[in-house]
Design a protein around this motif. Structure first.
Motif, PDB file in Angstrom:
ATOM      1  N   SER A  16      12.161  36.545  -0.690  1.00  0.00           N
ATOM      2  CA  SER A  16      10.811  36.560  -1.267  1.00  0.00           C
ATOM      3  C   SER A  16      10.490  37.972  -1.747  1.00  0.00           C
ATOM      4  CB  SER A  16       9.769  36.127  -0.228  1.00  0.00           C
ATOM      5  OG  SER A  16       9.761  34.740  -0.049  1.00  0.00           O
ATOM      6  N   ARG A  46       3.141  32.591  -6.394  1.00  0.00           N
ATOM      7  CA  ARG A  46       2.511  31.595  -5.529  1.00  0.00           C
ATOM      8  C   ARG A  46       1.272  32.135  -4.827  1.00  0.00           C
ATOM      9  NH1 ARG A  46       5.993  27.686  -1.627  1.00  0.00           N
ATOM     10  NH2 ARG A  46       6.672  27.058  -3.712  1.00  0.00           N
ATOM     11  N   HIS A  47       1.275  33.412  -4.451  1.00  0.00           N
ATOM     12  CA  HIS A  47       0.172  33.982  -3.687  1.00  0.00           C
ATOM     13  C   HIS A  47      -0.222  35.355  -4.216  1.00  0.00           C
ATOM     14  CE1 HIS A  47       0.863  30.829  -0.705  1.00  0.00           C
ATOM     15  NE2 HIS A  47       2.143  31.177  -0.687  1.00  0.00           N
ATOM     16  N   CYS A  49      -2.499  37.763  -2.284  1.00  0.00           N
ATOM     17  CA  CYS A  49      -3.293  38.041  -1.084  1.00  0.00           C
ATOM     18  C   CYS A  49      -3.917  39.430  -1.202  1.00  0.00           C
ATOM     19  CB  CYS A  49      -2.415  37.956   0.154  1.00  0.00           C
ATOM     20  SG  CYS A  49      -1.554  36.360   0.285  1.00  0.00           S
ATOM     21  N   ASP A  65      -6.270  35.297   2.409  1.00  0.00           N
ATOM     22  CA  ASP A  65      -4.886  34.840   2.579  1.00  0.00           C
ATOM     23  C   ASP A  65      -4.335  34.139   1.339  1.00  0.00           C
ATOM     24  OD1 ASP A  65      -4.546  35.607   5.350  1.00  0.00           O
ATOM     25  OD2 ASP A  65      -5.888  33.959   5.869  1.00  0.00           O
ATOM     26  N   GLU A  68      -1.756  31.343   1.983  1.00  0.00           N
ATOM     27  CA  GLU A  68      -0.852  31.511   3.119  1.00  0.00           C
ATOM     28  C   GLU A  68      -1.556  30.975   4.365  1.00  0.00           C
ATOM     29  OE1 GLU A  68       2.122  32.149   2.756  1.00  0.00           O
ATOM     30  OE2 GLU A  68       2.606  34.026   1.707  1.00  0.00           O
ATOM     31  N   THR A  72      -2.301  35.110   8.368  1.00  0.00           N
ATOM     32  CA  THR A  72      -0.946  35.657   8.271  1.00  0.00           C
ATOM     33  C   THR A  72      -0.771  36.674   7.146  1.00  0.00           C
ATOM     34  OG1 THR A  72      -0.189  33.878   6.785  1.00  0.00           O
ATOM     35  CG2 THR A  72       0.043  33.515   9.169  1.00  0.00           C
ATOM     36  N   ALA A  73      -1.778  36.850   6.299  1.00  0.00           N
ATOM     37  CA  ALA A  73      -1.611  37.747   5.142  1.00  0.00           C
ATOM     38  C   ALA A  73      -2.761  38.742   5.038  1.00  0.00           C
ATOM     39  CB  ALA A  73      -1.485  36.932   3.858  1.00  0.00           C
ATOM     40  N   ARG A 108       3.149  37.596  -3.956  1.00  0.00           N
ATOM     41  CA  ARG A 108       4.380  37.064  -3.364  1.00  0.00           C
ATOM     42  C   ARG A 108       5.010  36.013  -4.264  1.00  0.00           C
ATOM     43  NH1 ARG A 108       5.386  33.153   1.901  1.00  0.00           N
ATOM     44  NH2 ARG A 108       7.663  33.347   1.902  1.00  0.00           N
ATOM     45  N   PHE A 110       7.804  33.358  -3.796  1.00  0.00           N
ATOM     46  CA  PHE A 110       8.530  32.693  -2.709  1.00  0.00           C
ATOM     47  C   PHE A 110      10.017  32.598  -3.036  1.00  0.00           C
ATOM     48  CE2 PHE A 110       9.718  28.544  -0.589  1.00  0.00           C
ATOM     49  CZ  PHE A 110       9.792  29.082   0.695  1.00  0.00           C
ATOM     50  N   LEU A 120       5.530  36.161   8.364  1.00  0.00           N
ATOM     51  CA  LEU A 120       4.568  36.464   7.301  1.00  0.00           C
ATOM     52  C   LEU A 120       3.678  37.642   7.684  1.00  0.00           C
ATOM     53  CD1 LEU A 120       3.488  32.877   6.202  1.00  0.00           C
ATOM     54  CD2 LEU A 120       4.763  34.533   4.833  1.00  0.00           C
ATOM     55  N   TYR A 124       3.632  40.983   5.308  1.00  0.00           N
ATOM     56  CA  TYR A 124       2.447  41.479   4.587  1.00  0.00           C
ATOM     57  C   TYR A 124       1.998  42.841   5.123  1.00  0.00           C
ATOM     58  CZ  TYR A 124       1.866  37.320   1.754  1.00  0.00           C
ATOM     59  OH  TYR A 124       2.053  36.318   0.821  1.00  0.00           O
TER      60      TYR A 124
END
Length: 225
Positions: A16, A46-47, A49, A65, A68, A72-73, A108, A110, A120, A124
């Motif tokens: 990733s 995808r993200h 954060c 997040d 996520e 976790t982010a 991010r 993936f 994760l 991060y």
């Protein structure tokens, strides 16, 4: 953060891609603009954060997040910002977790391998910390501001003298006759008295300090550790 372009740093963790972007921000609107800008630039990620801390007392703190798993982010990113000890090279007693006015966004892509919640959080947090290790930072202090009105032909000499003496210069303005030299110093009677005496000596009493309030001023550049 130092003023200027966004700072970028990338890590690859289990295939990733984690692209961290740091921007100096003065308010929530500026922080959210960074997120918007990066969603547009990295539209296929995808993200996106985010976390930011703003204000002298870091009273504004937010994290997101962005899809996520909860916590976790954004939270580990915010922890990496607000627990950062600045002043590299200082003694442990003088180090302080005082980083503010910065927004971090981690984009991010993936890579196909699930990291799990713990993975994760580490990814991060490490992404933001690694970026801060090498990002240009500045120290800021709340200082008294002053202006000195000087004929154009003598402004350069005055600025050189003041810089050599360690004063923080805040920029100049101009009119048809004078350069209005801006400087800042600690709000302490002894410091201001010394500046008045130095200015009188340099100008044979012709130039004077004119108060211009107080503000947070960039005083020194710190490279990342």
């Amino acid at each position: 953060m130092a003023p200027g372009p966004d700072f970028r740093h990338e890590l690859t963790i289990k295939r990733s891609r984690f692209i961290t972007v740091l921007r100096r921000v003065e308010d929530e609107t500026m922080a959210r603009e960074l997120v918007t800008d990066l969603r547009r630039e990295f539209y296929d990620a995808r993200h996106h954060c985010s976390a930011f801390a703003i204000g002298a007392d870091r009273s504004v703190q937010r994290s997101n997040d962005d899809g996520e798993p909860s916590g976790t982010a954004g939270v580990p990113m915010l922890d990496a910002l607000v627990k950062r000890e600045t002043r590299p090279g200082a003694s442990p007693a003088s180090a302080a977790a005082d980083l503010s006015d910065v927004c971090a966004v981690v984009v991010r892509y993936f890579g196909g391998i699930l990291l799990g919640a713990g993975g994760l959080v580490r990814a991060y947090s490490e992404s933001v910390s690694a970026a801060l290790d090498v990002a240009p930072l500045v120290r800021r202090e709340r200082l008294r501001l002053f202006t000195i009105h000087v004929p154009h032909a003598e402004a350069g000499r005055l600025e050189n003298e003041l810089r050599s003496a360690g004063y923080v210069m805040t920029g100049n303005e101009y009119d048809a006759v004078n350069t209005h030299v801006g400087l800042a110093m600690a709000d302490a009677d002894a410091v201001i008295t010394a500046a008045v005496e130095r200015l009188a000596s340099l100008s044979a009493g012709r130039w004077h300090l004119e108060g211009a309030g107080t503000d947070w001023v960039d005083t020194a550049m710190d490279s990342g550790r």
